[in-house]
Design an enzyme around this catalytic site. Structure first.
Site, PDB file in Angstrom:
ATOM      1  CG  HIS A 257      66.451 -21.536  56.507  1.00  0.00           C
ATOM      2  ND1 HIS A 257      65.757 -20.463  56.017  1.00  0.00           N
ATOM      3  CD2 HIS A 257      67.403 -21.018  57.321  1.00  0.00           C
ATOM      4  CE1 HIS A 257      66.250 -19.347  56.509  1.00  0.00           C
ATOM      5  NE2 HIS A 257      67.267 -19.657  57.289  1.00  0.00           N
TER       6      HIS A 257
ATOM      7  CD  GLU B   4      61.369 -24.162  54.846  1.00  0.00           C
ATOM      8  OE1 GLU B   4      60.359 -23.586  55.262  1.00  0.00           O
ATOM      9  OE2 GLU B   4      62.529 -23.901  55.271  1.00  0.00           O
TER      10      GLU B   4
ATOM     11  CB  SER C 123      55.570 -18.522  56.205  1.00  0.00           C
ATOM     12  OG  SER C 123      55.536 -17.932  54.931  1.00  0.00           O
TER      13      SER C 123
ATOM     14  CB  CYS D 249      62.997 -17.461  54.436  1.00  0.00           C
ATOM     15  SG  CYS D 249      64.290 -18.538  53.769  1.00  0.00           S
TER      16      CYS D 249
ATOM     17  CB  CYS E 212      63.002 -22.044  51.999  1.00  0.00           C
ATOM     18  SG  CYS E 212      64.319 -22.316  53.212  1.00  0.00           S
TER      19      CYS E 212
END
Length: 150
Positions: free
Chosen positions: A50, A52, A77, A79, A82
């Site tokens: 992801h 992040e 936002s 998950c 992350c």
């Protein structure tokens, strides 16, 4: 627009141009970007890359004293995965580009001492909505939703 959120959006656009999911992230310490990332699950055939996570990976091995004064910017936002990394490394502040198309466990993160600021930037919202509308299967895979054949 905040220069760091703009940098995260630039990462999201790069990911989309590569055929990936348009989510971007930057890690900022003392007013400087120390890591950049984008969702590269598709590009790298990765189950965990992801935006992040890619950002933290690209920041390299930073000592806790550095991470504990960082701000993580993400166009979407974060998950559960992350958010777990944010809590593990005690990153004290997260700026979220949008939580309209997806809302991770923001309250849990806040309850654990992280300052979470949600901007709901129109460009972040538009880019993600367009991607989800055009690629529902890829999006559902990214957030761990079961497909119709499972």
């Amino acid at each position: 627009m905040d220069e760091f959120l703009k940098a995260a959006i630039d990462e999201a656009r790069r990911g989309l141009a590569e055929g990936g999911i348009p989510i971007g992230s930057v890690l900022v310490v003392d007013g400087a970007i120390v890591g950049r990332g984008r969702n590269r699950r598709i590009q790298k055939q990765s189950p965990v890359l992801h935006a992040e996570m890619d950002c933290l990976e690209n920041a390299g091995r930073l000592p806790a004293r550095i991470l504990r004064r960082a701000t993580l910017y993400s166009t979407l936002s974060p998950c559960h995965m992350c958010s777990g990394a944010i809590l593990l490394y005690e990153i004290p502040r997260v700026v979220v580009g949008e939580n309209v198309n997806f809302k991770g466990p923001q309250e849990y993160v806040r309850d654990n001492g992280v300052d979470v600021e949600v901007v709901n930037d129109p460009e972040c919202i538009r880019m993600m909505k367009k991607f989800i509308d055009e690629n529902p299967d890829l999006w559902n895979e990214d957030i761990g939703e079961l497909d119709a054949e499972t």
